[in-house]
Design an enzyme around this catalytic site. Sequence first.
Site, mmCIF file in Angstrom:
data_model
loop_
_atom_site.group_PDB
_atom_site.id
_atom_site.type_symbol
_atom_site.label_atom_id
_atom_site.label_comp_id
_atom_site.label_asym_id
_atom_site.label_seq_id
_atom_site.Cartn_x
_atom_site.Cartn_y
_atom_site.Cartn_z
ATOM 1 N N HIS A 471 42.756 43.203 38.074
ATOM 2 C CA HIS A 471 41.525 42.280 38.118
ATOM 3 C C HIS A 471 41.262 41.928 39.923
ATOM 4 C CE1 HIS A 471 37.600 41.235 37.486
ATOM 5 N NE2 HIS A 471 37.875 40.101 38.373
ATOM 6 N N GLU A 472 42.557 40.911 39.447
ATOM 7 C CA GLU A 472 42.203 39.934 40.826
ATOM 8 C C GLU A 472 43.523 40.518 42.186
ATOM 9 O OE1 GLU A 472 41.021 36.981 40.749
ATOM 10 O OE2 GLU A 472 41.063 37.182 38.485
ATOM 11 N N HIS A 475 40.432 42.126 43.824
ATOM 12 C CA HIS A 475 39.640 40.978 44.488
ATOM 13 C C HIS A 475 40.640 41.043 45.706
ATOM 14 C CE1 HIS A 475 36.473 39.624 42.454
ATOM 15 N NE2 HIS A 475 36.868 39.357 41.256
ATOM 16 N N HIS A 478 41.029 43.697 48.615
ATOM 17 C CA HIS A 478 39.903 43.735 49.160
ATOM 18 C C HIS A 478 39.781 42.745 50.710
ATOM 19 C CE1 HIS A 478 34.840 43.350 48.668
ATOM 20 N NE2 HIS A 478 34.877 44.029 49.711
#
Length: 689
Positions: A471-472, A475, A478
């Site tokens: 999940h991290e 980020h 991105h």
Amino acid sequence: MCNVTSECKKLLQPIGRCASVFKRFGSRMVFQNRLRSRSEVPLFMYNGLFGVPELSCPEGFQEAQERSLQETERLVQKACTTPPGKEIVMIFDQLSDALCRVADLADFVKIAHPDFAFREAAEEACRSIGTMVEKLNTDVDLCQSLRKLLADKGVMESLDPETRRVAELFMFDFEISGIHLDEEKRRRAVNLNVKILDLCNEFLIGSHLPNKVDKHILPEHIRHHFAVEGNYAQISGLNADSPDDLVREVAYKVFLYPNAQQLHCLEELLTSRNLLAQLVGYDTFAHRALQGTMAKTPGNANCEICQDKYRLCRLLQEISSTWEERRKLMPWDHPYHSGVLRAERYNIEPSLYCPFFSLGACMEGLNILFNKLLGISLYAEQTEKGEVWCEDVRKLAVVHEQEGLLGYIYCDFFQRPDKPYQDCHFTIRGGRLKENGEYQLPVVVLMLSLPHSTSSLPTLLTPGMMENLFHEMGHAMHSMLGRTRYQHVTGTRCSTDFAEVPSILMEYFANDYRVVNQFARHYKTGQPLPKHMVSRLCESKKVCAAADMQLQIFYAVLDQIYHGKHPLEKSTTEILKETQEKFYGLPYVPNTAWQLRFNHLVGYGAKYYSYLMSRAVASMVWKQCFVQDPFDRAMGERYRREMLAHGGGKEPMLMVQGMLQKRPSVEDFVDALVSDLDQDFETFFMDSE
């Protein structure tokens, strides 16, 4: 955006393989360590935190802050004397960058640095820079220079779409800060914003403080579960994973016991936000906060939430009798018994899986996935003295196979005293195209709370930890791939309900057996995780997904009510009680105030619904683009081109439309969420027969 310079190409040549820098990442390591001579290292990479020379000591924050403010003053004067044109937008972005370079770094340091002096200095820098930002957002002369540009239709039409959008976003910041008000009201708006910054900081600190209780009140056989100091037991969390019902109940009731000071802080924060919103012309703070998001208005956000709730309740009713047969659940039971239910049905005892999820193996899995999908590799970098805040922080260079070095990720993965127990992504420096044509590389931090390795064991992750890591990293990618011209919209600097899409999409990859099979290997034997165990693990994560989503709906509704019409007719605790009884299946517990620990009210005020909307978008992207082949390079390139590359430089709904080849409606968002749950319930009933 810009070609890789010969200097960059030289830096990207790997000199040899070296696992020592990442030895704590597990027994299997594929990253190349790019050892370089001092003469090859750009200046920003050494001497002080993150290579910022001033930050070799806490006092350096004052120097960095003063330099930033001096640069700000120079750029403000330049903006006010520059005629309408593209240069105005560039100056505004330089202004944003000058402030963010200090504010973003300080925002991380004040939370994570182990040295109190550094944290205190960073907090003061945050306050100083934040105050300056609010003053600039109500600077009439500065705004007028931008207004002249926006009013010149000829010049505006000559600008590229990204530049036009950034100009409009800067004007939007002026408008929501009250630039249209008279001088006295503008001053009030600045004072309210500064007050809100202080209240947010106070609330965040208070949300993490433990509660204490006389140890003699606790049954003797459970005291060892809590930290005991003198005659008091300190309760610093919910102990949600404890198998002891009484431990969970005590932790819930004590940790969530109302604190008068924290309650007053929350009420002041909500009141101040409402006053600010109404002062600058909005009905509620929610209306102000949702401008520029995919939802646009509280009405659209609530529409999705309510449709979710209605259809979810219909599904939950189908199995309510099954839950009742087990026992009467209380709020402190849900996380633990969800895990028990998963373990009973699928035999997914974490100890069976952890040996296959060493941190090194998981990082290798991410490397494989990013390489196949996006042509990206992760390389271990040695750090200079003073560059990191803790010796076990690791640094990764993110390198594209054709474009070269894209940026840096600092991995603050391991537990330590006083480190916040939360998984987070922090932007330290945003990417942008600099005036000399070079690209300012983005720098981010990923913060997790993983156990340290030992002499006999590498760091082993539970399946949940592995999913959080993915999940991290979503980020982080991105941030690395949102290579916009302007720092103001780089990477995750986009609407909140779009910012979570890449990270949630990564959870779908983490739950796909084809992806997990690429890297899950036993740390001793190298044996791959058997396919049936991978499938069982992925299926188990669907258990109780409806109940988890109902909890998210409850949080989102509560957030909307708190930031809706004011003054609130009832206390925040009474509102919590009523909302929980209406939107959540488990009862409110008297003399608790869970909202005082809800730190998302600070960063996600009026926008907590973003998790639901982002999950819906991620679900649609996964099912339409990646479910057939999670390593489809063509789809990976489309994902980068349509969604990741623009940061906040393009309307979020247009990015979603470009990826899905259609513009989704509210009904499509709800269908995406509920379709996942429908599949879950099919599994539930098949397993129950």
